[in-house]
Design a protein around this motif. Structure first.
Motif, short mmCIF file in Angstrom:
data_model
loop_
_atom_site.label_atom_id
_atom_site.label_comp_id
_atom_site.label_asym_id
_atom_site.label_seq_id
_atom_site.Cartn_x
_atom_site.Cartn_y
_atom_site.Cartn_z
N LEU A 82 0.82 -1.21 0.00
CA LEU A 82 0.00 0.00 0.00
C LEU A 82 0.86 1.26 0.00
CD1 LEU A 82 -2.72 -1.25 2.46
CD2 LEU A 82 -3.04 -0.73 0.03
N ILE A 83 1.99 1.20 0.67
CA ILE A 83 2.90 2.35 0.70
C ILE A 83 3.57 2.55 -0.65
CG2 ILE A 83 5.05 3.21 1.70
CD1 ILE A 83 4.14 1.75 4.33
N THR A 84 4.09 1.47 -1.22
CA THR A 84 4.87 1.61 -2.46
C THR A 84 4.02 1.70 -3.72
OG1 THR A 84 5.16 -0.79 -2.70
CG2 THR A 84 6.87 0.42 -1.49
N GLN A 85 2.87 1.03 -3.74
CA GLN A 85 2.06 0.97 -4.95
C GLN A 85 0.85 1.90 -4.93
OE1 GLN A 85 3.04 -0.85 -7.68
NE2 GLN A 85 4.87 -1.18 -6.44
N GLU A 86 0.36 2.22 -3.74
CA GLU A 86 -0.85 3.04 -3.65
C GLU A 86 -0.62 4.31 -2.84
OE1 GLU A 86 -4.39 0.86 -2.76
OE2 GLU A 86 -3.88 -0.73 -4.15
N TRP A 87 0.62 4.58 -2.51
CA TRP A 87 1.05 5.82 -1.87
C TRP A 87 0.40 6.09 -0.52
CZ3 TRP A 87 -0.90 5.94 -6.97
CH2 TRP A 87 0.08 5.75 -7.94
N ALA A 88 0.08 5.04 0.22
CA ALA A 88 -0.48 5.22 1.56
C ALA A 88 0.55 5.93 2.43
CB ALA A 88 -0.85 3.88 2.16
N GLN A 89 0.07 6.84 3.28
CA GLN A 89 0.97 7.68 4.06
C GLN A 89 0.89 7.47 5.57
OE1 GLN A 89 3.09 10.19 2.60
NE2 GLN A 89 2.62 8.91 0.85
N SER A 90 -0.23 6.96 6.05
CA SER A 90 -0.44 6.88 7.50
C SER A 90 -1.28 5.65 7.84
CB SER A 90 -1.16 8.13 7.98
OG SER A 90 -2.48 8.16 7.46
N ALA A 91 -1.34 5.36 9.14
CA ALA A 91 -2.18 4.26 9.59
C ALA A 91 -3.64 4.50 9.21
CB ALA A 91 -2.04 4.07 11.10
N ASP A 92 -4.11 5.73 9.36
CA ASP A 92 -5.49 6.04 8.98
C ASP A 92 -5.71 5.83 7.48
OD1 ASP A 92 -6.56 6.63 11.45
OD2 ASP A 92 -6.06 8.76 11.32
N ASP A 93 -4.74 6.21 6.70
CA ASP A 93 -4.83 6.02 5.26
C ASP A 93 -4.95 4.53 4.94
OD1 ASP A 93 -4.82 6.55 2.54
OD2 ASP A 93 -2.72 7.15 2.46
N ILE A 94 -4.11 3.73 5.56
CA ILE A 94 -4.12 2.28 5.33
C ILE A 94 -5.40 1.65 5.83
CG2 ILE A 94 -3.01 0.11 6.05
CD1 ILE A 94 -0.33 1.81 5.97
N LEU A 95 -5.78 1.97 7.05
CA LEU A 95 -6.91 1.30 7.69
C LEU A 95 -8.27 1.79 7.20
CD1 LEU A 95 -5.54 1.14 11.32
CD2 LEU A 95 -5.87 -0.79 9.74
N ASN A 96 -8.40 3.06 6.94
CA ASN A 96 -9.72 3.62 6.61
C ASN A 96 -9.94 3.84 5.13
OD1 ASN A 96 -10.35 3.66 9.34
ND2 ASN A 96 -9.42 5.66 9.60
N ILE A 121 0.68 -0.23 13.41
CA ILE A 121 1.00 0.28 12.07
C ILE A 121 1.71 1.63 12.18
CG2 ILE A 121 0.02 1.13 9.90
CD1 ILE A 121 -2.19 -1.00 10.28
N THR A 122 1.25 2.49 13.06
CA THR A 122 1.90 3.79 13.25
C THR A 122 3.35 3.61 13.66
OG1 THR A 122 -0.20 4.84 13.84
CG2 THR A 122 1.81 5.95 14.55
N THR A 123 3.62 2.71 14.60
CA THR A 123 4.98 2.42 15.02
C THR A 123 5.81 1.89 13.86
OG1 THR A 123 4.24 2.01 17.28
CG2 THR A 123 6.38 1.08 16.64
N TYR A 124 5.24 0.99 13.09
CA TYR A 124 5.94 0.41 11.94
C TYR A 124 6.28 1.52 10.92
CZ TYR A 124 6.85 -2.28 7.71
OH TYR A 124 7.42 -2.77 6.57
N LEU A 125 5.34 2.38 10.64
CA LEU A 125 5.58 3.46 9.67
C LEU A 125 6.67 4.40 10.15
CD1 LEU A 125 1.91 4.28 8.59
CD2 LEU A 125 3.60 2.93 7.36
N LYS A 126 6.70 4.70 11.42
CA LYS A 126 7.76 5.56 11.97
C LYS A 126 9.11 4.90 11.80
CE LYS A 126 4.98 8.02 15.35
NZ LYS A 126 4.63 8.17 16.77
N GLY A 127 9.18 3.59 11.99
CA GLY A 127 10.43 2.85 11.81
C GLY A 127 10.90 2.82 10.37
N ARG A 128 9.97 2.83 9.43
CA ARG A 128 10.32 2.82 8.01
C ARG A 128 10.98 4.11 7.59
NH1 ARG A 128 8.16 -0.26 3.73
NH2 ARG A 128 8.07 1.67 2.54
N THR A 129 10.59 5.22 8.22
CA THR A 129 11.13 6.53 7.82
C THR A 129 12.32 6.96 8.67
OG1 THR A 129 9.55 7.69 9.25
CG2 THR A 129 8.89 7.31 6.97
N ALA A 130 12.61 6.18 9.71
CA ALA A 130 13.73 6.55 10.59
C ALA A 130 15.07 6.25 9.96
CB ALA A 130 13.61 5.80 11.92
#
Length: 134
Positions: free
Chosen positions: A94-108, A125-134
Motif C-alpha cells: 500500500l505504501i509503495t504501490q498506492e502511496w499510503a501515508q499513514s495508519a489512517d490512510d491504510i486502515l480507513n 502500524i503507526t509504530t511500523y511506519l515511523k520505523g520505516r522513515t527513521a
C-alpha cells in the motif's frame, strides 16, 4: 457522470474528450475467470491466507494480488501481523504501490480494515511506519 461532464466541458476548452473509460477495467480488474472462480484460485494458491482474508484481498487487489504475493509461500513470508488480517507485506504494498501515508490512510481509506480493527492495530502500524522513515 464524468463522461457527461467532459462532453460538455471539452468543446468549451477547445479539446477533444478522450475515449470513455467505462469499458476499461480498473487496475487488477482484468480477471481471467468469473470472480468466484478467481477467489477459489486465490484460496488455492495461498491457502495460508484463510478464506476471509483471501476473499478480501481478491476484492481489493484483483489480479494485482499475484504481484503483491509473487514470492510468498507461507504465512511467515507475509511479515509482521498487525491484526485484523493485515500483514506487513500488504502494508508495504500500500505504501509503495498506492502511496499510503499513514495508519489512517491504510486502515480507513485503502483497506477499510479500520471498521473492524481496534486501536492496537492502528498503534502497531503507526509504530511500523515511523520505523520505516527513521
Amino acid at each position: 457522470l464524468a463522461e457527461t461532464a467532459m462532453a460538455k466541458i471539452a468543446p468549451l476548452l477547445g479539446v477533444v474528450a478522450s475515449r470513455p473509460t467505462r469499458v476499461r477495467p480498473l487496475p487488477g480488474g482484468n480477471l481471467p475467470v468469473p470472480f468466484d472462480a478467481f477467489v477459489e484460485r486465490v484460496k488455492s494458491q495461498w491457502p495460508f491466507l484463510g478464506a476471509l482474508r483471501a476473499e478480501r484481498m481478491a476484492r481489493a487487489y484483483g489480479t494485482r494480488l499475484a504481484e503483491m504475493l509473487n514470492d510468498v509461500a507461507s504465512q511467515a513470508d507475509l511479515g509482521e501481523d498487525f491484526g485484523a488480517g493485515l500483514s506487513q507485506r500488504e502494508v508495504d504494498w500500500l505504501i509503495t504501490q498506492e502511496w499510503a501515508q499513514s495508519a489512517d490512510d491504510i486502515l480507513n481509506r485503502r483497506t477499510k480494515i479500520g471498521l473492524v480493527a481496534g486501536p492496537e492495530t492502528r498503534n502497531r502500524i503507526t509504530t511500523y511506519l515511523k520505523g520505516r522513515t527513521a
